[in-house]
Write a protein that holds these residues in place. Structure first.
Motif, PDB file in Angstrom:
ATOM      1  N   ALA A 139       2.301   0.275   6.353  1.00  0.00           N
ATOM      2  CA  ALA A 139       2.084  -1.175   6.399  1.00  0.00           C
ATOM      3  C   ALA A 139       1.046  -1.519   7.458  1.00  0.00           C
TER       4      ALA A 139
ATOM      5  N   SER B  43      -2.272  -3.419  -5.833  1.00  0.00           N
ATOM      6  CA  SER B  43      -1.147  -3.947  -5.056  1.00  0.00           C
ATOM      7  C   SER B  43       0.140  -3.152  -5.252  1.00  0.00           C
ATOM      8  N   TRP B  44       0.442  -2.729  -6.471  1.00  0.00           N
ATOM      9  CA  TRP B  44       1.705  -2.024  -6.670  1.00  0.00           C
ATOM     10  C   TRP B  44       1.689  -0.651  -6.026  1.00  0.00           C
TER      11      TRP B  44
ATOM     12  N   TYR C 226      -2.294  -0.696   6.020  1.00  0.00           N
ATOM     13  CA  TYR C 226      -2.678  -1.753   5.086  1.00  0.00           C
ATOM     14  C   TYR C 226      -3.237  -2.957   5.836  1.00  0.00           C
TER      15      TYR C 226
ATOM     16  N   LEU D  21       6.724   1.509   0.723  1.00  0.00           N
ATOM     17  CA  LEU D  21       8.131   1.810   0.477  1.00  0.00           C
ATOM     18  C   LEU D  21       8.465   3.232   0.930  1.00  0.00           C
TER      19      LEU D  21
ATOM     20  N   VAL E  41       4.043  -6.593   1.572  1.00  0.00           N
ATOM     21  CA  VAL E  41       2.720  -6.039   1.257  1.00  0.00           C
ATOM     22  C   VAL E  41       2.368  -6.308  -0.203  1.00  0.00           C
ATOM     23  N   PHE E  42       3.339  -6.194  -1.094  1.00  0.00           N
ATOM     24  CA  PHE E  42       3.084  -6.463  -2.511  1.00  0.00           C
ATOM     25  C   PHE E  42       2.634  -7.910  -2.711  1.00  0.00           C
ATOM     26  N   ASN E  43       3.335  -8.854  -2.096  1.00  0.00           N
ATOM     27  CA  ASN E  43       2.953 -10.267  -2.227  1.00  0.00           C
ATOM     28  C   ASN E  43       1.585 -10.538  -1.627  1.00  0.00           C
TER      29      ASN E  43
ATOM     30  N   SER F 112       7.660  -3.479   2.066  1.00  0.00           N
ATOM     31  CA  SER F 112       7.065  -3.215   0.762  1.00  0.00           C
ATOM     32  C   SER F 112       6.896  -4.503  -0.036  1.00  0.00           C
ATOM     33  N   ALA F 113       7.908  -5.359  -0.033  1.00  0.00           N
ATOM     34  CA  ALA F 113       7.815  -6.635  -0.743  1.00  0.00           C
ATOM     35  C   ALA F 113       6.747  -7.529  -0.130  1.00  0.00           C
TER      36      ALA F 113
ATOM     37  N   TRP G  36      -0.068   0.102  -3.236  1.00  0.00           N
ATOM     38  CA  TRP G  36       0.114  -0.171  -1.809  1.00  0.00           C
ATOM     39  C   TRP G  36       1.585  -0.407  -1.497  1.00  0.00           C
ATOM     40  N   SER G  37       2.248  -1.158  -2.366  1.00  0.00           N
ATOM     41  CA  SER G  37       3.665  -1.440  -2.170  1.00  0.00           C
ATOM     42  C   SER G  37       4.497  -0.157  -2.222  1.00  0.00           C
TER      43      SER G  37
END
Length: 87
Positions: free
Chosen positions: A73, A58-59, A76, A66, A39-41, A36-37, A61-62
């Protein structure tokens, strides 16, 4: 060897079983958090460079990664980084 196992009480056996049942859950939680982290970045970087992402920001998707884990993922990645996304 049999003497050791005969000396264990039921509480020790249950604690040992509980530990081996909880370790995979902790591992899965850590994997979900790490993906999750990541993908967020990556989604934030793509949003800055290209202006938009497929479907949501982005949030979201994160959050989806999660909850959904590795398979979300993978979705994505297919939508944003694979050769399928380039066409």
């Amino acid at each position: 060897m049999d003497l050791y196992f005969n000396s264990l009480n039921s509480g020790q056996v249950m604690a040992f079983g509980f530990m081996w049942n909880i370790l995979p859950i902790i591992g899965a939680i850590l994997v979900h958090l790490a993906f999750s982290a990541a993908v967020f970045n990556d989604a934030n970087k793509l949003q800055r460079e290209h202006g938009s992402l497929a479907f949501v920001n982005s949030w979201l998707w994160s959050l989806a990664v999660l909850v959904g884990g590795v398979f979300v993922a993978l979705a994505y990645w297919v939508m944003h980084h694979s050769t399928i996304a380039k066409h």
